[in-house]
Scaffold this active site. Structure first.
Site, mmCIF file in Angstrom:
data_model
loop_
_atom_site.group_PDB
_atom_site.id
_atom_site.type_symbol
_atom_site.label_atom_id
_atom_site.label_comp_id
_atom_site.label_asym_id
_atom_site.label_seq_id
_atom_site.Cartn_x
_atom_site.Cartn_y
_atom_site.Cartn_z
ATOM 1 N N ASP A 180 0.858 -1.191 0.000
ATOM 2 C CA ASP A 180 0.000 0.000 0.000
ATOM 3 C C ASP A 180 0.894 1.240 0.000
ATOM 4 O OD1 ASP A 180 -3.076 0.685 1.685
ATOM 5 O OD2 ASP A 180 -1.679 2.151 0.877
ATOM 6 N N ASP B 284 -3.645 2.159 -5.390
ATOM 7 C CA ASP B 284 -2.390 2.167 -4.622
ATOM 8 C C ASP B 284 -2.165 0.935 -3.762
ATOM 9 O OD1 ASP B 284 -3.901 2.658 -2.248
ATOM 10 O OD2 ASP B 284 -2.259 3.863 -1.458
ATOM 11 N N GLU B 285 -2.986 -0.094 -3.911
ATOM 12 C CA GLU B 285 -2.743 -1.275 -3.071
ATOM 13 C C GLU B 285 -3.102 -2.571 -3.778
ATOM 14 O OE1 GLU B 285 -5.484 -1.776 0.289
ATOM 15 O OE2 GLU B 285 -6.622 -0.105 -0.514
HETATM 16 N N1 DCP Z 1 -8.821 7.973 -1.270
HETATM 17 C C1 DCP Z 1 -9.923 8.781 -1.510
HETATM 18 N N2 DCP Z 1 -10.954 8.825 -0.608
HETATM 19 C C2 DCP Z 1 -10.904 8.073 0.528
HETATM 20 C C3 DCP Z 1 -9.800 7.240 0.763
HETATM 21 C C4 DCP Z 1 -8.766 7.217 -0.150
HETATM 22 O O1 DCP Z 1 -9.973 9.461 -2.532
HETATM 23 N N3 DCP Z 1 -11.911 8.126 1.400
HETATM 24 C C5 DCP Z 1 -7.716 7.973 -2.251
HETATM 25 C C6 DCP Z 1 -6.621 8.916 -1.832
HETATM 26 C C7 DCP Z 1 -5.530 8.056 -1.306
HETATM 27 C C8 DCP Z 1 -5.713 6.779 -2.097
HETATM 28 O O2 DCP Z 1 -7.111 6.684 -2.347
HETATM 29 O O3 DCP Z 1 -4.240 8.631 -1.501
HETATM 30 C C9 DCP Z 1 -5.242 5.549 -1.350
HETATM 31 O O4 DCP Z 1 -5.979 5.355 -0.167
HETATM 32 P P1 DCP Z 1 -5.333 4.825 1.163
HETATM 33 O O5 DCP Z 1 -6.445 4.436 2.052
HETATM 34 O O6 DCP Z 1 -4.284 3.805 0.864
HETATM 35 O O7 DCP Z 1 -4.654 6.108 1.811
HETATM 36 P P2 DCP Z 1 -3.282 6.809 1.518
HETATM 37 O O8 DCP Z 1 -2.451 6.033 0.542
HETATM 38 O O9 DCP Z 1 -3.523 8.222 1.132
HETATM 39 O O10 DCP Z 1 -2.572 6.825 2.914
HETATM 40 P P3 DCP Z 1 -1.940 5.613 3.747
HETATM 41 O O11 DCP Z 1 -0.485 5.959 3.923
HETATM 42 O O12 DCP Z 1 -2.663 5.593 5.046
HETATM 43 O O13 DCP Z 1 -2.152 4.369 2.938
HETATM 44 MG MG MG Z 2 -2.184 3.985 0.747
#
Ligand code: DCP
Ligand code: MG
Length: 357
Positions: free
Chosen positions: A9, A104-105
């Site tokens: 992720d 991203d995952e």
């Molecule tokens: N995303 C979004 N709305 C949400 C959750 C996520 O648009 N409610 C988008 C933005 C994030 C991406 O999806 O960058 C990936 O989600 P993640 O849950 O993996 O969160 P992040 O990668 O941003 O942070 P982390 O370091 O906690 O994984």
């Molecule tokens: Mg993420």
């Protein structure tokens, strides 16, 4: 047999991409999302902004209040998709057993790659370092014997972490885990759990299966298992790709053949690059257009040999375009697809070339 599953992720994905592409944003509280003060929602926030309590799905207005010096950025999905594709390519260089969950995952089944010489942790670190080398971005990974534990592990020590959950430490980790960190427990379930006094994995563990089924219906059994480290290790692997295509929607309707053919040539080259990267070739080329009044027309033809080079694809696409495009009918979209895909044995040769030699 015990499997080894990795969950990878990206860290603060959208925000990290924005910081990477615009170094002025590095080290600053970056908040990606809808910038409309009244209606916008936060997609994600950089770790610097998270210190202020900003998080995904929060109204932009609240984020402004919590972090008045935050830098608010609009999302650029095309860019995130591009990076996601690069990451996918890296995964594919390790295994085809990939289950993507979002841009991203993904889960990777690396059971077959683990050996006496190479541990699953080393494989995970190597994938993360490949991602960093290729994209300049950091990620976190979790390794375990099933999917949901790998996902929990990847979230445990973010950012830039590699975490393993195995039989020896699984219950200790699950007992201490806040209930909201169990995959599948969203806001609503969390509230309900807290109402029942279930704050962490230990509280969940102590409830009988019957009580969980009574309170949570069909999901009761799955929750019961999740408290005990029991879950599926089978990946839902994407089916093999049956075609490779690219299309473009114009920002105004176009009728100029020369101009449109320029775009078609560009698209053909892009399809060629994608096929070449994956060592594939195809036997059918299709050109699709959408007219200004949203009628879709397409034509396809078999190729003499399997094609994968941009110039060969364009050769067919050029002829098909002249068959499908009507004079004086402007179009709003054009696309080219290669299908009837087969693998190439050697990088610059089709199976056909190989047999002919
Ligand atoms: N995303 C979004 N709305 C949400 C959750 C996520 O648009 N409610 C988008 C933005 C994030 C991406 O999806 O960058 C990936 O989600 P993640 O849950 O993996 O969160 P992040 O990668 O941003 O942070 P982390 O370091 O906690 O994984
Ligand atoms: Mg993420």
């Amino acid at each position: 047999m015990e499997k080894r599953i990795i969950h990878i992720d990206m860290d603060a994905f959208y925000a990290q991409v924005e910081q990477h592409d615009n170094p002025e944003l590095k080290g600053k509280p970056v908040i990606v999302g809808g910038r409309s003060f009244n209606r916008g929602v936060v997609a994600t926030a950089s770790y610097e902004a998270r210190k202020f309590g900003v998080h995904s799905a929060m109204p932009t207005k609240t984020a402004h209040k919590l972090c008045p010096d935050g830098i608010f950025v609009h999302p650029r999905f095309e860019r995130y998709k591009e990076i996601s594709a690069q990451i996918r390519e890296i995964f594919l260089s390790y295994t085809e057993l990939i289950e993507p969950l979002s841009l991203d995952e993904a889960y990777l089944d690396i059971t077959e790659l683990v050996s006496k010489e190479t541990s699953s942790r080393e494989i995970a670190l190597s994938i993360q370092s490949d991602i960093f080398e290729k994209t300049g971005l950091t990620s976190s990974s979790g390794i375990s014997y099933n999917k949901y534990l790998a996902k929990i592990a990847s979230g445990m020590n973010k950012p830039k972490a590699t975490t393993v959950i195995h039989y020896d430490n699984v219950l200790e980790i699950l007992h201490a885990l806040p209930i909201c960190k169990f995959p599948g427990v969203g806001k609503v379930t969390e509230e309900k759990m807290l109402g029942l006094g279930i704050k962490n994995g230990k509280d969940l563990y102590d409830i009988s299966k019957n009580d969980l089924i009574l309170k949570f219906g069909k999901r009761g059994e799955s929750l019961y298992n999740k408290a005990r480290g029991i879950g599926t290790n089978e990946l839902t692997v994407q089916r093999e790709r049956k075609s490779v295509g690219k299309e473009t929607t114009f920002n105004y309707d176009r009728n100029d053949d020369k101009e449109i053919l320029g775009v078609l040539e560009d698209l053909s080259n892009k399809v060629g690059i994608r096929l070449d990267d994956r060592q594939l070739a195809g036997r059918v080329v299709t050109v699709k257009i959408k007219t200004g009044d949203f009628e879709t027309h397409s034509k396809q033809m078999m190729t003499m040999d399997p094609v994968f080079k941009g110039e060969d694809i364009y050769h067919y696409a050029y002829n098909l375009y002249h068959e499908v495009k009507e004079q004086d009918v402007p179009i709003r979209l054009i696309g080219v697809t290669v299908s009837s895909i087969e693998e190439r044995l050697y990088r610059n040769m089709t199976i056909y070339d190989f047999i002919m030699q």
